[in-house]
Design a protein around this motif. Sequence first.
Motif, PDB file in Angstrom:
ATOM      1  N   THR A   1       0.808  -1.224   0.000  1.00  0.00           N
ATOM      2  CA  THR A   1       0.000   0.000   0.000  1.00  0.00           C
ATOM      3  C   THR A   1       0.841   1.274   0.000  1.00  0.00           C
ATOM      4  O   THR A   1       1.994   1.288   0.423  1.00  0.00           O
ATOM      5  CB  THR A   1      -0.912   0.003   1.245  1.00  0.00           C
ATOM      6  OG1 THR A   1      -0.125  -0.373   2.378  1.00  0.00           O
ATOM      7  CG2 THR A   1      -2.063  -0.967   1.080  1.00  0.00           C
ATOM      8  N   ASN A   2       0.185   2.335  -0.421  1.00  0.00           N
ATOM      9  CA  ASN A   2       0.816   3.643  -0.579  1.00  0.00           C
ATOM     10  C   ASN A   2       1.363   4.188   0.751  1.00  0.00           C
ATOM     11  O   ASN A   2       0.737   4.017   1.799  1.00  0.00           O
ATOM     12  CB  ASN A   2      -0.257   4.613  -1.121  1.00  0.00           C
ATOM     13  CG  ASN A   2       0.328   5.926  -1.607  1.00  0.00           C
ATOM     14  OD1 ASN A   2       1.531   6.170  -1.485  1.00  0.00           O
ATOM     15  ND2 ASN A   2      -0.516   6.784  -2.145  1.00  0.00           N
ATOM     16  N   VAL A   3       2.478   4.885   0.650  1.00  0.00           N
ATOM     17  CA  VAL A   3       3.028   5.546   1.846  1.00  0.00           C
ATOM     18  C   VAL A   3       2.088   6.648   2.349  1.00  0.00           C
ATOM     19  O   VAL A   3       2.078   6.961   3.537  1.00  0.00           O
ATOM     20  CB  VAL A   3       4.432   6.126   1.588  1.00  0.00           C
ATOM     21  CG1 VAL A   3       5.470   5.029   1.521  1.00  0.00           C
ATOM     22  CG2 VAL A   3       4.460   6.997   0.330  1.00  0.00           C
ATOM     23  N   ASN A   4       1.342   7.242   1.437  1.00  0.00           N
ATOM     24  CA  ASN A   4       0.263   8.142   1.866  1.00  0.00           C
ATOM     25  C   ASN A   4      -0.890   7.206   2.208  1.00  0.00           C
ATOM     26  O   ASN A   4      -1.702   6.852   1.364  1.00  0.00           O
ATOM     27  CB  ASN A   4      -0.102   9.118   0.755  1.00  0.00           C
ATOM     28  CG  ASN A   4       1.078  10.033   0.446  1.00  0.00           C
ATOM     29  OD1 ASN A   4       1.772  10.496   1.352  1.00  0.00           O
ATOM     30  ND2 ASN A   4       1.326  10.276  -0.828  1.00  0.00           N
TER      31      ASN A   4
ATOM     32  N   LEU B   1       8.225 -14.294  -0.805  1.00  0.00           N
ATOM     33  CA  LEU B   1       7.882 -12.876  -0.840  1.00  0.00           C
ATOM     34  C   LEU B   1       7.001 -12.531   0.364  1.00  0.00           C
ATOM     35  O   LEU B   1       5.859 -12.971   0.450  1.00  0.00           O
ATOM     36  CB  LEU B   1       7.124 -12.600  -2.144  1.00  0.00           C
ATOM     37  CG  LEU B   1       6.890 -11.163  -2.544  1.00  0.00           C
ATOM     38  CD1 LEU B   1       8.203 -10.433  -2.791  1.00  0.00           C
ATOM     39  CD2 LEU B   1       6.013 -11.103  -3.803  1.00  0.00           C
ATOM     40  N   LYS B   2       7.559 -11.732   1.261  1.00  0.00           N
ATOM     41  CA  LYS B   2       6.821 -11.343   2.464  1.00  0.00           C
ATOM     42  C   LYS B   2       5.997 -10.100   2.209  1.00  0.00           C
ATOM     43  O   LYS B   2       6.419  -9.198   1.476  1.00  0.00           O
ATOM     44  CB  LYS B   2       7.807 -11.007   3.583  1.00  0.00           C
ATOM     45  CG  LYS B   2       8.126 -12.155   4.460  1.00  0.00           C
ATOM     46  CD  LYS B   2       8.856 -11.674   5.696  1.00  0.00           C
ATOM     47  CE  LYS B   2       9.363 -12.893   6.440  1.00  0.00           C
ATOM     48  NZ  LYS B   2      10.183 -12.534   7.575  1.00  0.00           N
ATOM     49  N   VAL B   3       4.889 -10.030   2.888  1.00  0.00           N
ATOM     50  CA  VAL B   3       4.001  -8.881   2.737  1.00  0.00           C
ATOM     51  C   VAL B   3       4.178  -7.895   3.896  1.00  0.00           C
ATOM     52  O   VAL B   3       4.330  -8.291   5.051  1.00  0.00           O
ATOM     53  CB  VAL B   3       2.549  -9.402   2.652  1.00  0.00           C
ATOM     54  CG1 VAL B   3       1.567  -8.320   2.997  1.00  0.00           C
ATOM     55  CG2 VAL B   3       2.273  -9.947   1.271  1.00  0.00           C
ATOM     56  N   TYR B   4       4.188  -6.612   3.539  1.00  0.00           N
ATOM     57  CA  TYR B   4       4.254  -5.511   4.513  1.00  0.00           C
ATOM     58  C   TYR B   4       3.107  -4.555   4.208  1.00  0.00           C
ATOM     59  O   TYR B   4       2.580  -4.532   3.094  1.00  0.00           O
ATOM     60  CB  TYR B   4       5.557  -4.722   4.362  1.00  0.00           C
ATOM     61  CG  TYR B   4       6.820  -5.505   4.556  1.00  0.00           C
ATOM     62  CD1 TYR B   4       7.576  -5.360   5.724  1.00  0.00           C
ATOM     63  CD2 TYR B   4       7.295  -6.366   3.568  1.00  0.00           C
ATOM     64  CE1 TYR B   4       8.768  -6.050   5.903  1.00  0.00           C
ATOM     65  CE2 TYR B   4       8.482  -7.070   3.744  1.00  0.00           C
ATOM     66  CZ  TYR B   4       9.210  -6.919   4.908  1.00  0.00           C
ATOM     67  OH  TYR B   4      10.379  -7.603   5.082  1.00  0.00           O
ATOM     68  N   LEU B   5       2.768  -3.729   5.180  1.00  0.00           N
ATOM     69  CA  LEU B   5       1.757  -2.698   4.941  1.00  0.00           C
ATOM     70  C   LEU B   5       2.274  -1.345   5.413  1.00  0.00           C
ATOM     71  O   LEU B   5       3.157  -1.276   6.288  1.00  0.00           O
ATOM     72  CB  LEU B   5       0.467  -3.031   5.700  1.00  0.00           C
ATOM     73  CG  LEU B   5      -0.315  -4.250   5.211  1.00  0.00           C
ATOM     74  CD1 LEU B   5      -1.470  -4.552   6.179  1.00  0.00           C
ATOM     75  CD2 LEU B   5      -0.857  -4.045   3.790  1.00  0.00           C
ATOM     76  N   THR B   6       1.683  -0.299   4.840  1.00  0.00           N
ATOM     77  CA  THR B   6       1.977   1.022   5.374  1.00  0.00           C
ATOM     78  C   THR B   6       1.023   1.265   6.540  1.00  0.00           C
ATOM     79  O   THR B   6      -0.151   0.898   6.485  1.00  0.00           O
ATOM     80  CB  THR B   6       1.785   2.104   4.300  1.00  0.00           C
ATOM     81  OG1 THR B   6       0.552   1.880   3.608  1.00  0.00           O
ATOM     82  CG2 THR B   6       2.925   2.061   3.307  1.00  0.00           C
TER      83      THR B   6
END
Length: 697
Positions: free
Chosen positions: A204-207, A233-238
């Motif tokens: 997801t977007n940094v904004n 492939l690991k998932v991250y979120l903002t």
Amino acid sequence: EDGYRLWQRYEQVQDAARLQAYRQALNELVVQGNSPTLTVAQQELQTGLSSLLGQPLAAVKSPTKQNILVAGTPSGSALVKELATAARLKPLGEEGYLLLTTAKDGKQYTVIAANTDIGVLYGSFHFLRLLQTQQDIGKLSLASSPKIKHRVLNHWDNLDRTVERGYSGFSLWDWHRLPGYIDQRYLDYARANASVGINGTVLTNVNANALVLTQDYLKKVAALADAFRPYGLKVYLTARFSAPIEIGGLKTADPLDPQVQAWWKQKADEIYTLIPDFGGFLVKANSEGQPGPQNYGRTHADGANMLADAVAPHKGIVMWRAFVYSEDEPDDRAKQAYNEFKPLDGQFRDNVLVQVKNGAIDFQPREPFHPLFGAMPKTPLMLELQITQEYLGQGTTLAYLSPMYKETLASDTYAKGKGTTVAKVVDGSVDKHRLTGIAGVANIGTDRNWTGHQFGQANWYSFGRLAWDHALSPEAIADEWIKMTFTGEQEFVAPVKNMMMNSHEAVVNYMTPLGLHHIMGWSHHYGPGPWIKDKHRADWTSVYYHRADEKGIGFDRTASGSNAVNQYFPPVAKEFGSLKRCPEKYLLWFHHVDWDHQVNSGRTLWNELCYRYSSGVDSVRQMQKTWDSLEGMVDRERFSHVKQFLAIQEQEAAWWRDACLLYFQTFSKRPIPQDLEKPAHTLDYYMSLDPQFVPGI
Ligand code: BDP
């Protein structure tokens, strides 16, 4: 042939001698062990090799033939345990691998060995690449492991599927159909990433939008994480800093408030219940209107540490961005991140990385390296590069960015004497950090060819390759990519490589030569806009950056100006700060230079500017000629795609040159040299193309 298959086309090997040798060496495939990752590796090897060899390759559980390809780990495969020496494998860590040719009991083995299944998958892709680029595989003895631990794509994707600064369609993540529907695209995306060793993706977007942290969305995220997992492939979120207020019903998001801390802990626990290997959070805080700890009088360290504590029990990390510059700060924007972050060195938790853009302004076509690199020895710094071409002509410009990435990585900070390059700061070797990372803002979307421009694929590819091994050369990376993406024929590879290697410099020349920066159209950053002024923030105008006047042009960042040079270590500060010694490519970044100042070529600055702008346009025309000459050597669809985009680029290059020279000429009051092409229109015309410009204001 629409580009969908990227660099994973696995066309049959052309070189007859090589093909024969490959066929001889690879009679069957033995993959022992069982896991989703090994299944993926086996499938990739089997389909890839069958296609490359032009004959089926059987997969068996134990050898039946004479010449065998074997892949696995010593713990999962008795055969690998016998064939690969533990001493060579051990130092390769969790992701490295060994490619080996060996013989035993009268049989010939080609071995892909690793300590872990994901290492086997990475090794398989490397092995396939050897055949795709028609290398000798007769006497393999090759070990490889990544220099940087977290190699992550940052998607600036919004939940409505628009992509901030995205020029290749919409977001890949089809939130509406998740979690029920797993699009084949997700798997192909993961495969492509694994093939270059990218091991993380921030969806997801940094904004950021706090909504993604609600249960419903987290289930969708979990479905993606499940699909990506076999590919490492690991998932991250903002994480939106104000999420506790927006979705948690709290009155504050103060990081020192116990309720807020508890909310994040609980949120992290919830995420890890759904996604046990969730990577962690990426945060943009107190930057360009995003909320952050400073809203509550706290520091970036306070904010980062709160989130770090929430994910630490689950081994998660926090990537806290240093892209900050304040609305009320009168000081040079280039200095602000350093001023805010350097004093915080040593205050971050062990699982925090501070993520720093390659340069101090914002992904300009060329920037000197960010002075924070080397300046925060107690904090692991993650390098953030931009793959999407926000300031580099966006969707239709051919700009191979590997040389630009390399320029930053190879820059010497002198933090611990000569040779303290940005690469060595980032890979942790300078300050002995084990937590290390590199991020690339993705250029990927729903376009059939993924990246909008066919050649945009090369930037995704080369980001991954350099993230794995920053010592690789951009030429070598281009060479591989061309051979895998198009053809291995030298008459094609050599001119295309040449074209790619010169393409970034060409764009710099026709947009922002000699260290000029941030003179693009307002807000959208597309096309020339050197005349932009009088916006509510000075540092969002072009005149703030180029400072052209009757005397000269450029931003004085020496001691007589903003003194930003002083943020660098003394040898660098001296070099950049000296009008004589400053590399010409950064001249107007650091100096306000007289129009008649003589530059290296012997020309005056004004004339040099005219020549640089013109040479940028000439280079694009050269690229067109080169591409035209290759007609028939690639399929018609991709040939025509690139040809049409180059025609657009040529128009844009001339537009940039003409608009900028006419505008700067209003200050220099000097003629454009006779031998150069004259601008096609008047300055008024070019300014009228810019919807943001209202004459007379
Ligand atoms: C700038 C972009 C903006 C991003 C910002 C960032 O113009 O859209 O949100 O960087 O990196 O390059 O946070």
